[in-house]
Design an enzyme around this catalytic site. Structure first.
Site, PDB file in Angstrom:
ATOM      1  N   LYS A  49       0.876  -1.225  -0.024  1.00 46.00           N
ATOM      2  CA  LYS A  49      -0.009   0.027   0.051  1.00 46.00           C
ATOM      3  C   LYS A  49       0.749   1.359  -0.070  1.00 46.00           C
ATOM      4  O   LYS A  49       2.084   1.027   0.536  1.00 46.00           O
ATOM      5  CB  LYS A  49      -0.846  -0.004   1.489  1.00 46.00           C
ATOM      6  CG  LYS A  49      -2.213   0.929   1.228  1.00 46.00           C
ATOM      7  CD  LYS A  49      -3.147   0.249   0.363  1.00 46.00           C
ATOM      8  CE  LYS A  49      -4.527   1.149   0.020  1.00 46.00           C
ATOM      9  NZ  LYS A  49      -5.558   0.436  -0.437  1.00 46.00           N
TER      10      LYS A  49
ATOM     11  N   ASP B 266      -7.094   4.438  -4.389  1.00 45.79           N
ATOM     12  CA  ASP B 266      -7.623   4.591  -3.159  1.00 45.79           C
ATOM     13  C   ASP B 266      -8.292   5.842  -2.974  1.00 45.79           C
ATOM     14  O   ASP B 266      -8.667   6.410  -3.833  1.00 45.79           O
ATOM     15  CB  ASP B 266      -6.677   3.891  -2.029  1.00 45.79           C
ATOM     16  CG  ASP B 266      -7.228   3.558  -0.606  1.00 45.79           C
ATOM     17  OD1 ASP B 266      -7.930   2.461  -0.553  1.00 45.79           O
ATOM     18  OD2 ASP B 266      -7.291   4.584   0.256  1.00 45.79           O
TER      19      ASP B 266
END
Ligand code: NDP
Length: 449
Positions: free
Chosen positions: A130, A170
């Protein structure tokens, strides 16, 4: 407040706290997984012998970098960029980029840690990672967004690649940002490496249904949960928090399945619309005009804006938190349970606090964690990578069908695993154990690396 850990896991968690001081969200995510692993520790001692759990809690690599850029007034701005490459036992690191002022290492690590197990649950060959930045895109011009993305990629490009690490979107990173990031990667490397990023536009390597995938997938998962109880979405009152990518397409799929979404939100408040959210208007406000939920309320007759208070006070049968972490608190869970909620499925990552989850469980509400319920986004990203690798592109219908199959597969695997390890019907235990075992077995096979 938290459930006890297996005695062998107490020192593992203490070490996580010691090594990652101040990273509360990361601690919360690790704790939740460790709480589920007690039966695995007892049944599979080989994992402890190889310190698999300790290794999974330590990222393989953490990258932090400076992102300088010039705003429209000619001032130099400095942000911080992150990429945490958490685990590559199953495939290249895979996980989104978040641009939001709240981003710091603890948020990126919580998201990366969750991503390991989520990606494992999809059954696809993808590891967990991430990234993101504390850059705030709100109120920035297109030119500013582009210059920020170009500067961010000017550092990130050396760490990523089709076989190494494949970022996606995201919070704060949608199709526009992926375009600017991909353009800069292509320019720096002088290669059209389509599989290096997912969430691309349909005319330049993107997959049909990727935009819709996380929201649709969450609703497919919730639908499987309902079917397991002999129910369906038909006629159900649903509340969806957020009004971004995940929320919008969750609303769309609920409406297609005959449910009615009566409330949605953004960080400035929520709207109640008893006639059902008008999706064409919401998409126009959020995706085209990049406006606020208050604009929706102002333009839609019969809709009411509530700018202070909690969206979870709105009575519903089904709640789909699709905004951000820790957005559904203990008091919210109590209000939902009192209002007769039957099912909560997480479209966002870790939106329910541990105390809220406990209240929901005690009230007999069916609850599914994000790492299972929202895995449709990353699963469709893996389908995008597959199409890029084979220079192919599939139809919307075929891709959506694959997504629905993946979500049903995850649902059934999670329930079977929960049953096998002594927690029938517990989606959290099933998701954590099933995801963990797939990664742990691959790590065992590869030796101490
Ligand atoms: P978007 O940026 O498209 O939308 C986020 C939405 O949540 C916006 O409506 C935003 O409101 C709201 N929001 C963000 N932060 C807060 C906050 N602190 N308080 C209240 N509302 C907030 O992001 P996504 O829809 O992509 O992501 C939403 C969630 O889903 C995140 O948890 C993400 O990690 C998760 N997720 C996303 C996937 C994807 O494919 N995009 C895949 C799997 C999970 P505002 O505009 O006012 O900030």
């Amino acid at each position: 407040m938290t459930a006890p850990l297996h005695p062998d896991l107490e020192p593992v968690f203490d070490e996580v706290l010691r090594r990652n001081a101040g990273e509360d969200e990361f601690h919360q995510a690790v704790r939740e997984v460790l709480e589920s692993l007690a039966p695995v520790v007892d049944k599979r001692p080989e994992y402890a012998q190889a310190s698999i759990i300790q290794r999974i809690c330590e990222p393989e690599r953490q990258i932090i970098f400076r992102v300088p850029w010039v705003d429209d007034e000619g001032r130099v701005q400095i942000n911080r960029g992150f990429r945490v490459e958490f685990n590559s036992a199953l495939g290249p690191y895979k996980g989104g980029l978040r641009f939001h002022p709240s981003v710091y290492l603890g948020i990126v690590k919580f998201l990366g840690f969750e991503q390991i197990f989520k990606n494992a649950l999809t059954g696809m060959p993808i590891g967990g990672g991430k990234g993101g930045s504390d850059f705030d895109p709100k109120g920035r011009s297109n030119g500013e967004i582009m210059r920020f993305c170009q500067s961010f990629m000017t550092e990130l490009y050396r760490h990523i690649g089709e076989y190494r690490d494949v970022p996606a979107g995201d919070i704060g990173v949608g199709g526009r940002e992926i375009g600017y990031l991909f353009g800069q990667y292509k320019r720096i490397t002088n290669q059209y490496e389509a599989g290096v990023l997912t969430g691309k536009g349909l005319t330049w390597g993107g997959s049909q249904a990727r935009t819709e995938a996380t929201g649709y997938g969450t609703v497919f998962f919730a639908d499987e949960m309902l079917k397991a109880k002999g129910e369906s979405f038909d006629g159900k009152r649903v509340v969806v928090s957020g009004s971004g990518n995940v929320a919008v397409y969750a609303i769309e799929k609920v409406h297609q399945l005959g449910g009615i979404v009566v409330a949605a939100s953004d960080s400035s408040g929520y709207v109640v619309d008893e006639a059902g959210i008008d999706l064409a208007l919401l998409k126009d406000v959020k995706e085209v005009r990049r406006g606020r939920i208050s604009d929706y309320a102002a333009e839609r007759s019969g809709a009411t804006l509530v700018s202070d208070g909690s969206i979870w006070d709105v009575q519903c049968d089904i709640a789909l938190p699709c905004a951000t972490e820790n957005e559904l608190l203990e008091a919210d869970a109590t209000a939902l349970a009192k209002g007769g909620v039957r099912l909560v499925a997480e479209g966002a990552n870790m939106p329910c606090t541990p105390a809220a989850v406990r209240i929901l469980r005690e009230a007999g509400v069916a609850y599914a964690p994000g790492k299972a319920a929202n895995a449709g986004g990353v699963a469709t990203s893996a389908l995008e990578m597959q199409q890029n690798a084979s220079r192919d592109s599939w139809s919307f219908e075929h891709t959506e069908e694959r997504l629905a199959e993946v979500m049903k597969g995850i649902h059934d695997n999670v329930l079977e695993t929960a049953e096998e390890f002594g927690s029938p019907g517990d989606y959290t235990a099933g998701a954590n154990i099933a995801g963990f075992i797939r990664v742990a077995d691959a790590m065992l096979a590869m030796g101490v690396i």
